[in-house]
Design a protein around this motif. Sequence first.
Motif, PDB file in Angstrom:
ATOM      1  N   LYS A  57       0.812  -1.219   0.000  1.00 28.88           N
ATOM      2  CA  LYS A  57       0.000   0.000   0.000  1.00 28.88           C
ATOM      3  C   LYS A  57       0.847   1.272   0.000  1.00 28.88           C
ATOM      4  N   GLU A  58       1.831   1.356   0.879  1.00 27.16           N
ATOM      5  CA  GLU A  58       2.638   2.566   0.979  1.00 27.16           C
ATOM      6  C   GLU A  58       3.469   2.788  -0.274  1.00 27.16           C
ATOM      7  N   ALA A  61       1.279   4.024  -3.152  1.00 22.81           N
ATOM      8  CA  ALA A  61       0.962   5.451  -3.103  1.00 22.81           C
ATOM      9  C   ALA A  61       2.154   6.292  -3.553  1.00 22.81           C
ATOM     10  N   GLU A  62       3.360   5.924  -3.125  1.00 22.22           N
ATOM     11  CA  GLU A  62       4.554   6.676  -3.511  1.00 22.22           C
ATOM     12  C   GLU A  62       4.816   6.554  -5.011  1.00 22.22           C
ATOM     13  N   ASP A  86      -7.587   3.951  -0.561  1.00 23.31           N
ATOM     14  CA  ASP A  86      -6.301   3.596   0.049  1.00 23.31           C
ATOM     15  C   ASP A  86      -5.161   4.432  -0.532  1.00 23.31           C
ATOM     16  N   GLU A  90      -3.146   7.743   1.419  1.00 21.53           N
ATOM     17  CA  GLU A  90      -1.722   7.544   1.717  1.00 21.53           C
ATOM     18  C   GLU A  90      -0.867   8.693   1.167  1.00 21.53           C
ATOM     19  N   TYR A 163       4.697  10.262  11.476  1.00 22.11           N
ATOM     20  CA  TYR A 163       4.573   9.288  10.381  1.00 22.11           C
ATOM     21  C   TYR A 163       3.894   9.895   9.155  1.00 22.11           C
ATOM     22  N   ASP A 164       2.889  10.725   9.384  1.00 23.78           N
ATOM     23  CA  ASP A 164       2.110  11.276   8.281  1.00 23.78           C
ATOM     24  C   ASP A 164       2.598  12.656   7.836  1.00 23.78           C
TER      25      ASP A 164
END
Length: 455
Positions: A57-58, A61-62, A86, A90, A163-164
């Motif tokens: 997932k991460e 998104a990147e 999702d 992100e 983190y965000d």
Amino acid sequence: MAEYSVTIASTLTALIVERKYNTVRDILVTMNPSDIAYIFAELEEDRLPLFFRLLPKELAAETFVEMEPEAQEVLIRAFSDSELRDVINEMYVDDAVDLIEEMPANVVKRILSQADPQLRKEINEILRYPENSAGSIMTTEYVSLRPAMTVGEAILRIRRTGYDKETIYTCYVTRDRTLLGLVTVKDLLLAEDDEMPISEIMETNIISINTHADQEEVAQMFSKYNFLAFPVVDAEYRMVGIVTFDDAMDVMEDEATEDIELMSGMMPSENTYLRSSVFELFKNRILWLMLMMVSATFTGMIINGFEGALPFVLTAFIPMLMGTGGNSGSQSSVTVIRALSLSELEFSDFWLVVWKEIRTAVLCGIALAIACFAKLLLIDNLLLGNDEITYWVAAVVCITMALTVLLAKIIGAMLPMLAKKIGLDPAVMASPFITTIVDALSLLVYFFIANALLL
């Protein structure tokens, strides 16, 4: 890189055909998101969603942020609502805003419907700012600390909320959103006492950016101060976000591209070359071509006005003189435009610049005139036996060349600075515009000197 990405793309496609999904995933997770996006650009559109769904997932998104808008739109249309949610949630706020600005209205509507309420609110806040302003390129995701916090409490807050955030290295100290200072993670880690208040170690001499500052000014500040991020504040000095170095790099690239296009006689394009349609390229180029075509009629009128009144041999040197003048003016204009864009020059330096260009032009003009005089008499007259080229003809050509270089360099330096003064982009006054003016002036100088010396 292109050949490499095509090879990797074909290898991954072969693995997908053999249904070796785990192998493909293992390869992709070892790669940088930018490289994955580059490889995905070589895939067939119908296979793109399948590859994308193999990413964690991460990483997905990147990678999505690094992809071209066309590929992003293909994926968005293929996503289920949960998949789109999702990916969007992100993303950093500034990346989400960039995505929305590139997508058609129906896709934007779907994106916003799947974004969580807080993200949607932050996106709408950024979209309220004028285009190409600091507010339009900032992100609202930064670490905020209170001045009464201890070092230990600040570190704990960074761990819980960092983190965000777009960056955690630089943290901003605020009270009721008013910017008071900043502190770096290095300052916190090297503090002698975890109970020391943030107010005692924070930097209070802060350089900030107003939300309505031009993005080009923002980019120049990054170049000047070498910061990783700049705080963005409103008119009441309340902190609303930060601009990070990666966003400034994008601005620098866009501004440099725009200047190059204007200096080449084209309207700036919104898209990259391959993404631009033929009609879009036509629209960006035809106006300037027509303007230059019409303006070139002045040189034709000057030539017609002196036709028959001067020796025919002089016409052979017109292209050389006009070309030398245009090149000389372009050299000066490009130098001045670049200095203006880097804030190395101000309008108060106008006469200093003109005086410097005059001295430079004198040296260049004399050198070119001497070389041209030797070429005309030694090569054209003696070796090629052209008896029409006399000492007086050579003198006319060489004097004209020296004066043309002088005029061209003065005009090339003056026009960009005058354009900047009246609020125009100095790049508009570059090569095509200056060349047209210099061509007309060089012909007038040429024919007046010829009239004086030969008739």
